[in-house]
Enzyme design. Structure first.
Site, PDB file in Angstrom:
ATOM      1  N   GLU A 245       0.869  -1.186   0.000  1.00 37.10           N
ATOM      2  CA  GLU A 245       0.000   0.000   0.000  1.00 37.10           C
ATOM      3  C   GLU A 245       0.896   1.223   0.000  1.00 37.10           C
ATOM      4  O   GLU A 245       1.726   1.383   0.888  1.00 37.10           O
ATOM      5  CB  GLU A 245      -0.929  -0.031   1.217  1.00 37.10           C
ATOM      6  CG  GLU A 245      -1.949  -1.160   1.137  1.00 37.10           C
ATOM      7  CD  GLU A 245      -2.671  -1.197  -0.194  1.00 37.10           C
ATOM      8  OE1 GLU A 245      -3.179  -0.157  -0.644  1.00 37.10           O
ATOM      9  OE2 GLU A 245      -2.709  -2.270  -0.825  1.00 37.10           O
TER      10      GLU A 245
ATOM     11  N   CYS B  21      -1.484   9.375   3.802  1.00 36.90           N
ATOM     12  CA  CYS B  21      -1.540   8.940   2.405  1.00 36.90           C
ATOM     13  C   CYS B  21      -2.845   9.411   1.778  1.00 36.90           C
ATOM     14  O   CYS B  21      -2.941   9.632   0.587  1.00 36.90           O
ATOM     15  CB  CYS B  21      -1.420   7.436   2.320  1.00 36.90           C
ATOM     16  SG  CYS B  21      -2.621   6.605   3.345  1.00 36.90           S
TER      17      CYS B  21
HETATM   18  P1  NAP Z   1       9.017   4.643   3.323  1.00 36.79           P
HETATM   19  O1  NAP Z   1      10.176   5.542   3.374  1.00 36.79           O
HETATM   20  O2  NAP Z   1       8.734   3.914   2.062  1.00 36.79           O
HETATM   21  O3  NAP Z   1       9.203   3.596   4.519  1.00 36.79           O
HETATM   22  C1  NAP Z   1       8.215   2.654   4.839  1.00 36.79           C
HETATM   23  C2  NAP Z   1       8.848   1.486   5.537  1.00 36.79           C
HETATM   24  O4  NAP Z   1       9.695   0.806   4.613  1.00 36.79           O
HETATM   25  C3  NAP Z   1       9.738   1.890   6.709  1.00 36.79           C
HETATM   26  O5  NAP Z   1       9.586   0.950   7.728  1.00 36.79           O
HETATM   27  C4  NAP Z   1      11.114   1.807   6.102  1.00 36.79           C
HETATM   28  O6  NAP Z   1      12.131   1.591   7.048  1.00 36.79           O
HETATM   29  C5  NAP Z   1      10.959   0.595   5.221  1.00 36.79           C
HETATM   30  N1  NAP Z   1      11.982   0.436   4.184  1.00 36.79           N
HETATM   31  C6  NAP Z   1      12.733   1.379   3.579  1.00 36.79           C
HETATM   32  N2  NAP Z   1      13.546   0.808   2.658  1.00 36.79           N
HETATM   33  C7  NAP Z   1      13.301  -0.519   2.688  1.00 36.79           C
HETATM   34  C8  NAP Z   1      13.805  -1.630   1.977  1.00 36.79           C
HETATM   35  N3  NAP Z   1      14.741  -1.520   1.042  1.00 36.79           N
HETATM   36  N4  NAP Z   1      13.316  -2.853   2.273  1.00 36.79           N
HETATM   37  C9  NAP Z   1      12.375  -3.013   3.210  1.00 36.79           C
HETATM   38  N5  NAP Z   1      11.857  -1.990   3.925  1.00 36.79           N
HETATM   39  C10 NAP Z   1      12.305  -0.757   3.661  1.00 36.79           C
HETATM   40  O7  NAP Z   1       7.673   5.414   3.694  1.00 36.79           O
HETATM   41  P2  NAP Z   1       7.406   6.354   4.961  1.00 36.79           P
HETATM   42  O8  NAP Z   1       8.112   7.647   4.755  1.00 36.79           O
HETATM   43  O9  NAP Z   1       7.663   5.607   6.210  1.00 36.79           O
HETATM   44  O10 NAP Z   1       5.839   6.575   4.885  1.00 36.79           O
HETATM   45  C11 NAP Z   1       5.234   7.550   4.089  1.00 36.79           C
HETATM   46  C12 NAP Z   1       4.698   6.931   2.811  1.00 36.79           C
HETATM   47  O11 NAP Z   1       3.764   5.912   3.144  1.00 36.79           O
HETATM   48  C13 NAP Z   1       3.929   7.919   1.968  1.00 36.79           C
HETATM   49  O12 NAP Z   1       4.250   7.693   0.610  1.00 36.79           O
HETATM   50  C14 NAP Z   1       2.465   7.563   2.233  1.00 36.79           C
HETATM   51  O13 NAP Z   1       1.587   7.926   1.194  1.00 36.79           O
HETATM   52  C15 NAP Z   1       2.577   6.078   2.385  1.00 36.79           C
HETATM   53  N6  NAP Z   1       1.432   5.523   3.120  1.00 36.79           N
HETATM   54  C16 NAP Z   1       0.510   4.793   2.424  1.00 36.79           C
HETATM   55  C17 NAP Z   1      -0.603   4.284   3.066  1.00 36.79           C
HETATM   56  C18 NAP Z   1      -1.624   3.481   2.307  1.00 36.79           C
HETATM   57  O14 NAP Z   1      -2.448   2.831   2.942  1.00 36.79           O
HETATM   58  N7  NAP Z   1      -1.616   3.499   0.989  1.00 36.79           N
HETATM   59  C19 NAP Z   1      -0.781   4.517   4.430  1.00 36.79           C
HETATM   60  C20 NAP Z   1       0.188   5.258   5.122  1.00 36.79           C
HETATM   61  C21 NAP Z   1       1.289   5.756   4.447  1.00 36.79           C
HETATM   62  P3  NAP Z   1      13.137   2.787   7.482  1.00 36.79           P
HETATM   63  O15 NAP Z   1      12.301   3.770   8.190  1.00 36.79           O
HETATM   64  O16 NAP Z   1      14.119   2.088   8.336  1.00 36.79           O
HETATM   65  O17 NAP Z   1      13.730   3.313   6.193  1.00 36.79           O
END
Ligand code: NAP
Length: 518
Positions: free
Chosen positions: A288, A322
């Protein structure tokens, strides 16, 4: 097992009531005294301390350390997957009723410590009291909803019975799941994905966001207290870059349940698709991802109500949802009226530390996010007309003024790219059809809203506005578990519909059994 009452959403706290205010103040004081403590990893049924640490900070007071966490090494990540795989045969055979009882217990424990969890969210993610309350209530809702859904899948609909046969369909868990949540709903989304995996009989490895590991550690405490076997889940704190790829690509990883950005989601999807030596399944990925959500305002609409909906959707939790509205597309006949009414309401929003309930908005999550948002604001000033905001706000926290940029063309970067902060692009449409066309002019497709009093236009929006969650004459944030199953189209993800009746199927596989009757 006792009969469960029907699902109902957890009631949000009314903070105008003195009892709730005082409970929240006490929780904030209690948690403040616990800031800066150290936390261990949890995997292979044990708690482990490592010399390398990851610290989380309070975005309202960036010098304040919220938690100091042991960091998992690559070797530990491998051990966690191997042990989760070994324990899966036991956990998957634990009767569904028992798993459901543990989940009920977990929801109860969070409910009892609700204000305390909210205080952790205030300090670690910069949520206001109300936003923190909504996050905790949603976590409880996800758990309560999924455990009931598991009972449903445990007694599926009867199949057509072939003459001379007994025919049945049973739903089985998959195996080891990697649960990767974002920081913006650090309790609700994490607890939802983790509990969906666990109650379905999978073992789960939770890799929390590096910005919000303490909330994850508190959830892990609750899972153990509720009675979940220590080997049924792991908590592996560590940066996505260091242990993420390894967890995703391990041959014994069966599925990945991810919520986060488009970039990370696509990377996980790509890596997960590559079979590794010894791997005997196609890994399942539920991803997501981001949004570029639009609200359409028609000329036949209540503009005052639309302005209220836009302000709440665009600037609640500093636009870091999001589902947040980041584009408003307004019919040319009401365009000027909309901007005139919007400006004072945005300028009336107050900004300050999240723990102080007098403020409408708090900080963005970290300095990197602040810099990226400010960069987008500078780009936006070139691409459109700045109406209000456009800079940092006073105070030591990572504050940014709520910013509105008008006359934004659909080719603009601030129209197309997810900013994930309090920045709103306003664009003018010639008519309703053009407005829908502009709303769909994006690679994302998460939420959207339409304000119109015309029923034909409502019907048209229902057919043509290509988003996973469409709202009519209301804001586009605030999805409720059970009522608004949540998930997006296109680059917003796999449309898993969290909090909906089909969600658990993604954590299960169905086995059809036909037995000849002797
Ligand atoms: P993110 O930077 O993509 O990180 C999400 C998770 O992925 C974190 O736990 C991060 O860990 C981990 N991660 C990063 N690189 C990875 C890799 N190579 N392999 C496995 N895991 C990895 O996103 P965010 O900044 O936390 O969240 C904001 C984003 O989430 C926005 O784009 C928002 O729209 C989206 N979101 C979507 C929904 C939905 O339901 N569609 C809901 C909420 C948020 P680290 O922190 O250690 O890097």
């Amino acid at each position: 097992m006792k009969d469960l009452p029907p699902f109902h959403n957890e009631a949000l706290a009314d903070f105008t009531k003195p009892a709730n205010r005082s409970a929240m103040e006490q929780a904030l004081a209690k948690v403040k005294a616990e800031l800066g403590r150290t936390y261990q990893l949890h995997f292979a049924g044990k708690n482990v301390e490592t010399p390398q640490k990851l610290q989380s900070y309070n975005p309202s007071h960036p010098a304040e350390v919220v938690g100091i966490h042991s960091k998992a090494t690559a070797e530990m990540a491998r051990e966690a997957v191997e042990d989760s795989f070994a324990f899966f045969s036991q956990w998957s055979r634990t009767p569904v009723e028992r798993r459901v009882e543990l989940a009920v217990q977990c929801a109860d424990l969070i409910r009892r410590r609700k204000f305390e969890f909210e205080a952790w969210l205030v300090y670690e993610s910069g949520k206001s009291w109300r936003e923190a309350d909504a996050d905790v209530c949603e976590a409880i809702d996800f758990i309560e909803y999924y455990l009931r859904q598991m009972l449903r899948w445990n007694s599926p609909e009867a199949l057509v019975q072939m003459p001379g046969e007994e025919n049945q369909l049973v739903y089985l868990p998959l195996g080891v799941g990697i649960v990767i949540p974002p920081w913006n709903f650090p309790l609700a989304i994490m607890a939802g994905m983790a509990m969906a995996a666990l109650v379905s009989g999978n073992t789960a490895i939770i890799k929390p966001s590096s910005d919000t590991p303490t909330i994850a550690a508190k959830f892990a405490e609750v899972l153990l207290e509720a009675g979940f076997p220590p080997r049924s889940f792991s908590l592996l704190v560590g940066s996505g870059a260091e242990i993420g790829d390894l967890l995703v690509m391990h041959p014994k990883t069966r599925f990945i349940s991810f919520t986060g950005s488009r970039e990370t989601g696509l990377r996980i999807n790509e890596l997960a698709a590559k079979p590794q030596k010894g791997q005997i399944w196609i890994r399942r990925v539920v991803a997501e991802m981001g949004g570029k959500d639009a609200i359409v305002i028609d000329d036949e609409s209540d503009v005052d109500s639309a302005v209220k909906g836009v302000v709440a959707s665009a600037f609640g939790f500093q636009g870091q949802k999001c589902s947040a509205c980041s584009r408003v597309i307004v019919h040319e006949k009401v365009y000027d009226e909309f901007l005139e009414k919007l400006k004072p309401q945005v300028e009336a929003l107050t900004i300050g530390p999240a723990e102080d309930p007098q403020f409408d908005m708090g900080p963005v999550i970290n300095d990197g996010a602040r810099k990226s948002i400010l960069n987008y604001i500078e780009i936006g000033k070139q691409e459109g007309r700045l109406i209000t905001g456009g800079a940092t706000a006073d105070g030591e926290g990572f504050y940014i003024q709520p910013t509105v940029i008008a006359d934004v063309p659909s080719t603009a970067r601030i129209f197309q790219e997810e900013i994930f902060g309090p920045v709103l692009a306003v664009s003018k449409a010639r008519d309703f059809d053009h407005a829908l066309q502009l709303a769909n002019d994006t690679e994302f497709g998460l939420t959207g809203a339409v304000y119109t009093d015309n029923i034909y236009k409502i019907e048209k929006a229902c057919e043509e506005f290509h988003v996973g969650n469409l709202y009519i004459n209301r804001k586009c944030t605030g999805a409720m578990v059970g009522a608004h199953p949540f998930g997006g189209f296109n680059m917003s993800g796999t449309d898993s519909k969290a909090g909906g009746p089909d969600y658990l199927l993604q954590f299960l596989q169905a086995k059809s059994i036909a037995e000849k009757i002797k």
